[in-house]
Design a protein around this motif. Sequence first.
Motif, PDB file in Angstrom:
ATOM      1  N   LEU A 171       0.822  -1.205   0.000  1.00  0.00           N
ATOM      2  CA  LEU A 171       0.000   0.000   0.000  1.00  0.00           C
ATOM      3  C   LEU A 171       0.858   1.259   0.000  1.00  0.00           C
ATOM      4  CD1 LEU A 171      -2.817  -1.041   2.500  1.00  0.00           C
ATOM      5  CD2 LEU A 171      -2.962  -0.875   0.015  1.00  0.00           C
ATOM      6  N   PHE A 172       1.977   1.206   0.695  1.00  0.00           N
ATOM      7  CA  PHE A 172       2.892   2.351   0.720  1.00  0.00           C
ATOM      8  C   PHE A 172       3.514   2.571  -0.657  1.00  0.00           C
ATOM      9  CE2 PHE A 172       6.925   4.508   1.666  1.00  0.00           C
ATOM     10  CZ  PHE A 172       6.448   5.570   2.406  1.00  0.00           C
ATOM     11  N   LEU A 173       3.925   1.491  -1.306  1.00  0.00           N
ATOM     12  CA  LEU A 173       4.550   1.609  -2.627  1.00  0.00           C
ATOM     13  C   LEU A 173       3.559   2.059  -3.693  1.00  0.00           C
ATOM     14  CD1 LEU A 173       6.893  -1.513  -2.651  1.00  0.00           C
ATOM     15  CD2 LEU A 173       7.536   0.882  -2.387  1.00  0.00           C
ATOM     16  N   THR A 174       2.296   1.695  -3.546  1.00  0.00           N
ATOM     17  CA  THR A 174       1.295   2.119  -4.531  1.00  0.00           C
ATOM     18  C   THR A 174       0.767   3.515  -4.256  1.00  0.00           C
ATOM     19  OG1 THR A 174      -0.451   1.053  -3.260  1.00  0.00           O
ATOM     20  CG2 THR A 174       0.545  -0.226  -5.062  1.00  0.00           C
ATOM     21  N   GLY A 175       1.103   4.085  -3.081  1.00  0.00           N
ATOM     22  CA  GLY A 175       0.701   5.446  -2.783  1.00  0.00           C
ATOM     23  C   GLY A 175      -0.627   5.553  -2.044  1.00  0.00           C
ATOM     24  N   LEU A 176      -1.202   4.426  -1.658  1.00  0.00           N
ATOM     25  CA  LEU A 176      -2.447   4.470  -0.909  1.00  0.00           C
ATOM     26  C   LEU A 176      -2.209   4.823   0.552  1.00  0.00           C
ATOM     27  CD1 LEU A 176      -4.237   1.385  -2.456  1.00  0.00           C
ATOM     28  CD2 LEU A 176      -4.653   3.786  -2.926  1.00  0.00           C
ATOM     29  N   ILE A 177      -1.008   4.588   1.032  1.00  0.00           N
ATOM     30  CA  ILE A 177      -0.591   5.015   2.362  1.00  0.00           C
ATOM     31  C   ILE A 177       0.579   5.968   2.147  1.00  0.00           C
ATOM     32  CG2 ILE A 177       0.418   4.308   4.551  1.00  0.00           C
ATOM     33  CD1 ILE A 177      -0.911   1.639   4.254  1.00  0.00           C
ATOM     34  N   VAL A 178       0.520   7.125   2.807  1.00  0.00           N
ATOM     35  CA  VAL A 178       1.599   8.102   2.666  1.00  0.00           C
ATOM     36  C   VAL A 178       2.156   8.435   4.041  1.00  0.00           C
ATOM     37  CG1 VAL A 178       0.700   9.112   0.539  1.00  0.00           C
ATOM     38  CG2 VAL A 178      -0.020  10.030   2.731  1.00  0.00           C
TER      39      VAL A 178
END
Length: 114
Positions: A40-47
């Motif tokens: 999720l972090f790599l896809t940008g859903l978690i920042v």
Amino acid sequence: MLPELFTVLAAAEATETPADVGKLISGFVQYGVLGVVVVLFLTGLIVSRSTYLAVATDRDNWRDAHAKESEAHQATRVSLAKAEERADIAVEQGRTLNALLSELGHRPDTTRSV
């Protein structure tokens, strides 16, 4: 796990074929919640918090700028309405004066050029 992912990516680049995204994601997901968080972090859903605060600050700055711009446009509209009202009054005064002078026998001098 990471060496396996790098091997898959390197092989995909070497053969110039697209990497198997499902295989990459399943490589992260096999580590459970931590793997899901990383995906999720790599896809940008978690920042990160700093990124979120920067975006929130930017949003607030744009919102304030929009509010100020709207107020300025409203002031411009009010000024234009007043100017139009003044112009209408001046035109009406000119017509009244012209009618009054005509009644008194004055005719406009059309021989002079301005």
